[in-house]
Write an enzyme that holds these catalytic residues in place. Structure first.
Site, PDB file in Angstrom:
ATOM      1  N   GLY A 155       0.649   5.537  -4.311  1.00 61.70           N
ATOM      2  CA  GLY A 155       0.165   6.849  -4.750  1.00 61.70           C
ATOM      3  C   GLY A 155       0.621   7.949  -3.801  1.00 61.70           C
ATOM      4  O   GLY A 155       1.147   8.988  -4.236  1.00 61.70           O
ATOM      5  N   ARG A 156       0.471   7.713  -2.505  1.00 58.83           N
ATOM      6  CA  ARG A 156       0.857   8.719  -1.511  1.00 58.83           C
ATOM      7  C   ARG A 156       2.358   9.003  -1.583  1.00 58.83           C
ATOM      8  O   ARG A 156       2.809  10.136  -1.483  1.00 58.83           O
ATOM      9  CB  ARG A 156       0.490   8.242  -0.094  1.00 58.83           C
ATOM     10  CG  ARG A 156      -0.913   8.637   0.320  1.00 58.83           C
ATOM     11  CD  ARG A 156      -1.323   7.907   1.557  1.00 58.83           C
ATOM     12  NE  ARG A 156      -1.680   6.518   1.260  1.00 58.83           N
ATOM     13  CZ  ARG A 156      -1.933   5.605   2.179  1.00 58.83           C
ATOM     14  NH1 ARG A 156      -1.823   5.913   3.458  1.00 58.83           N
ATOM     15  NH2 ARG A 156      -2.292   4.398   1.837  1.00 58.83           N
ATOM     16  N   GLU A 183       0.201 -13.606  12.012  1.00 62.58           N
ATOM     17  CA  GLU A 183       0.715 -12.447  12.748  1.00 62.58           C
ATOM     18  C   GLU A 183       0.686 -11.247  11.802  1.00 62.58           C
ATOM     19  O   GLU A 183       0.979 -11.385  10.606  1.00 62.58           O
ATOM     20  CB  GLU A 183       2.160 -12.709  13.205  1.00 62.58           C
ATOM     21  CG  GLU A 183       2.286 -13.805  14.229  1.00 62.58           C
ATOM     22  CD  GLU A 183       1.600 -13.444  15.558  1.00 62.58           C
ATOM     23  OE1 GLU A 183       1.661 -12.273  15.956  1.00 62.58           O
ATOM     24  OE2 GLU A 183       0.992 -14.344  16.170  1.00 62.58           O
ATOM     25  N   SER A 216      -8.346  -5.233   4.373  1.00 63.64           N
ATOM     26  CA  SER A 216      -8.841  -4.865   3.041  1.00 63.64           C
ATOM     27  C   SER A 216      -9.175  -6.072   2.148  1.00 63.64           C
ATOM     28  O   SER A 216      -8.719  -6.147   1.003  1.00 63.64           O
ATOM     29  CB  SER A 216      -7.839  -3.952   2.329  1.00 63.64           C
ATOM     30  OG  SER A 216      -7.668  -2.761   3.043  1.00 63.64           O
ATOM     31  N   ASP A 249       0.837  -1.206   0.000  1.00 67.58           N
ATOM     32  CA  ASP A 249       0.000   0.000   0.000  1.00 67.58           C
ATOM     33  C   ASP A 249       0.870   1.254   0.000  1.00 67.58           C
ATOM     34  O   ASP A 249       2.028   1.218   0.421  1.00 67.58           O
ATOM     35  CB  ASP A 249      -0.896  -0.028   1.252  1.00 67.58           C
ATOM     36  CG  ASP A 249      -2.046   0.964   1.149  1.00 67.58           C
ATOM     37  OD1 ASP A 249      -2.322   1.459   0.030  1.00 67.58           O
ATOM     38  OD2 ASP A 249      -2.664   1.250   2.184  1.00 67.58           O
ATOM     39  N   GLY A 250       0.274   2.349  -0.463  1.00 69.60           N
ATOM     40  CA  GLY A 250       0.929   3.656  -0.338  1.00 69.60           C
ATOM     41  C   GLY A 250       1.753   4.084  -1.544  1.00 69.60           C
ATOM     42  O   GLY A 250       2.522   5.045  -1.440  1.00 69.60           O
ATOM     43  N   GLU A 256     -11.691  -4.612  -5.992  1.00 72.20           N
ATOM     44  CA  GLU A 256     -12.175  -3.229  -5.848  1.00 72.20           C
ATOM     45  C   GLU A 256     -11.362  -2.250  -6.698  1.00 72.20           C
ATOM     46  O   GLU A 256     -11.850  -1.177  -7.054  1.00 72.20           O
ATOM     47  CB  GLU A 256     -12.109  -2.786  -4.374  1.00 72.20           C
ATOM     48  CG  GLU A 256     -13.126  -3.451  -3.460  1.00 72.20           C
ATOM     49  CD  GLU A 256     -12.693  -4.830  -2.967  1.00 72.20           C
ATOM     50  OE1 GLU A 256     -11.501  -5.197  -3.125  1.00 72.20           O
ATOM     51  OE2 GLU A 256     -13.548  -5.561  -2.426  1.00 72.20           O
ATOM     52  N   ASN A 257     -10.099  -2.616  -7.020  1.00 72.41           N
ATOM     53  CA  ASN A 257      -9.246  -1.683  -7.782  1.00 72.41           C
ATOM     54  C   ASN A 257      -9.766  -1.399  -9.193  1.00 72.41           C
ATOM     55  O   ASN A 257      -9.374  -0.406  -9.811  1.00 72.41           O
ATOM     56  CB  ASN A 257      -7.800  -2.213  -7.873  1.00 72.41           C
ATOM     57  CG  ASN A 257      -7.031  -2.099  -6.573  1.00 72.41           C
ATOM     58  OD1 ASN A 257      -6.067  -2.839  -6.342  1.00 72.41           O
ATOM     59  ND2 ASN A 257      -7.422  -1.176  -5.699  1.00 72.41           N
TER      60      ASN A 257
HETATM   61  C1  FPP Z   1      -1.672   0.324  -3.502  1.00 73.81           C
HETATM   62  O1  FPP Z   1      -1.170   1.623  -3.535  1.00 73.81           O
HETATM   63  C2  FPP Z   1      -1.106  -0.451  -4.582  1.00 73.81           C
HETATM   64  C3  FPP Z   1      -1.806  -0.956  -5.639  1.00 73.81           C
HETATM   65  C4  FPP Z   1      -3.236  -0.793  -5.804  1.00 73.81           C
HETATM   66  C5  FPP Z   1      -1.134  -1.680  -6.712  1.00 73.81           C
HETATM   67  C6  FPP Z   1       0.063  -2.464  -6.314  1.00 73.81           C
HETATM   68  C7  FPP Z   1       0.987  -2.490  -7.453  1.00 73.81           C
HETATM   69  C8  FPP Z   1       2.317  -2.461  -7.391  1.00 73.81           C
HETATM   70  C9  FPP Z   1       3.079  -2.540  -6.146  1.00 73.81           C
HETATM   71  C10 FPP Z   1       3.163  -2.343  -8.589  1.00 73.81           C
HETATM   72  C11 FPP Z   1       2.915  -3.358  -9.593  1.00 73.81           C
HETATM   73  C12 FPP Z   1       3.077  -4.746  -9.104  1.00 73.81           C
HETATM   74  C13 FPP Z   1       3.200  -5.766  -9.929  1.00 73.81           C
HETATM   75  C14 FPP Z   1       3.285  -7.127  -9.384  1.00 73.81           C
HETATM   76  C15 FPP Z   1       3.250  -5.561 -11.382  1.00 73.81           C
HETATM   77  P1  FPP Z   1      -2.192   2.812  -3.693  1.00 73.81           P
HETATM   78  O2  FPP Z   1      -2.215   3.220  -5.114  1.00 73.81           O
HETATM   79  O3  FPP Z   1      -3.505   2.425  -3.128  1.00 73.81           O
HETATM   80  O4  FPP Z   1      -1.525   3.919  -2.832  1.00 73.81           O
HETATM   81  P2  FPP Z   1      -2.290   5.046  -1.997  1.00 73.81           P
HETATM   82  O5  FPP Z   1      -3.073   4.351  -0.910  1.00 73.81           O
HETATM   83  O6  FPP Z   1      -1.193   5.882  -1.468  1.00 73.81           O
HETATM   84  O7  FPP Z   1      -3.183   5.762  -2.957  1.00 73.81           O
END
Ligand code: FPP
Length: 256
Positions: A24-25, A208, A197, A21-22, A68-69
């Site tokens: 985007g931030r 854990e 989530s 996670d994170g 959900e994405n």
């Molecule tokens: C959450 O960060 C991350 C995702 C929804 C996508 C995860 C993808 C990657 C780590 C890169 C690609 C991976 C592969 C295996 C190709 P967020 O966008 O929700 O961040 P935020 O909460 O800060 O908005």
């Protein structure tokens, strides 16, 4: 500093699952567009995958795209699907060199044809590897997984292959996306969020949990080591009492 498995003591997780996670931030905090965080996140995926394989982790599950994405802006979804495709192609040498088997779990049929084709190709190329199993959770959601499992189980009941009286706690496992992989011992989440989530809700019943404050692009080997150290200091009771746990075997240095 290079760490070895023995540096983490006897309690070492066989299966680690990560909510990445994170992205985007993190990108925003650098003054960049959100998608740059996903791009940088791929470097963390490579670093953590190779380090887990080197340390002898048996299974690593990464939450790469949730059901959900799909609700995110079209441009971001399309960027993520392209990133997935290039990841699956570009990382093949790393998977081959490190004896890693890759599989996808989730409603994979929802993926665009080109991404699904590269996933299937990578699964096929790595199918013979007996090192770490890397599971990418794609179009994954626990509630969808449980609904899919319940439907398949009900079909077996209707077909007379399974009697309702034979359904026990463990029966449902056989209907999950990847029943042969043991439950995660450790679930890590980055970016400081304290929730699961919709990730591995059935399988993580006794996992854990470890929450790291930094965004996924900043989660690298030292941060993984900190999570492993934290895991090593936990006592897992599975709902029982510490006194119910089997006594520790004497280590060779303690003699007989
Ligand atoms: C959450 O960060 C991350 C995702 C929804 C996508 C995860 C993808 C990657 C780590 C890169 C690609 C991976 C592969 C295996 C190709 P967020 O966008 O929700 O961040 P935020 O909460 O800060 O908005």
């Amino acid at each position: 500093m290079c760490k070895e498995r023995s540096d983490f003591g006897d309690d070492f997780p066989e299966h680690i699952a990560i909510i990445m996670d994170g992205n985007g931030r993190w990108a925003k905090s650098q003054g960049w567009k959100r998608v740059r965080g996903h791009q940088e996140g791929v470097n963390s995926v490579r670093a953590i995958t190779t380090e887990c394989a080197r340390l002898g982790v048996k299974s690593l599950t990464l939450y790469a795209f949730s059901v959900e994405n799909w609700k995110r802006p079209k441009a971001e979804v399309s960027f993520l699907m392209k990133l997935l495709r290039s990841f699956l192609v570009d990382e093949r040498p790393t998977l081959m060199e490190n004896n890693i088997r890759l599989i996808g779990i989730g409603r994979l049929e929802d993926l665009p044809d080109e991404s699904l084709a590269e996933l299937r190709e990578t699964e096929l190329m790595t199918a013979g590897h007996d090192g770490m199993k890397l599971r990418l959770a794609l179009s994954y959601g626990s509630r969808s997984e449980l609904a899919d499992a319940a439907r398949a189980l009900a079909e077996d009941v209707v077909a007379g292959k399974l009697a309702p009286k034979d359904i026990h706690d463990e029966t449902l496992r056989d209907y999950l996306y990847d029943p042969t992989t043991a439950d995660p011992d450790l679930v890590i989440r980055t970016a400081g969020e304290m929730r699961l989530s919709n990730f591995l809700l059935w399988q993580a019943s006794y996992s854990e949990l470890y929450v790291a404050p930094m965004g996924w692009p900043e989660f690298r080997e030292p941060e993984l080591h900190a999570a492993l150290e934290s895991y090593g200091g936990r006592t897992r009771k599975y709902g029982g009492l510490v006194s119910d746990l089997p006594p520790e075997q004497p280590s060779p240095s303690q003699g007989r």
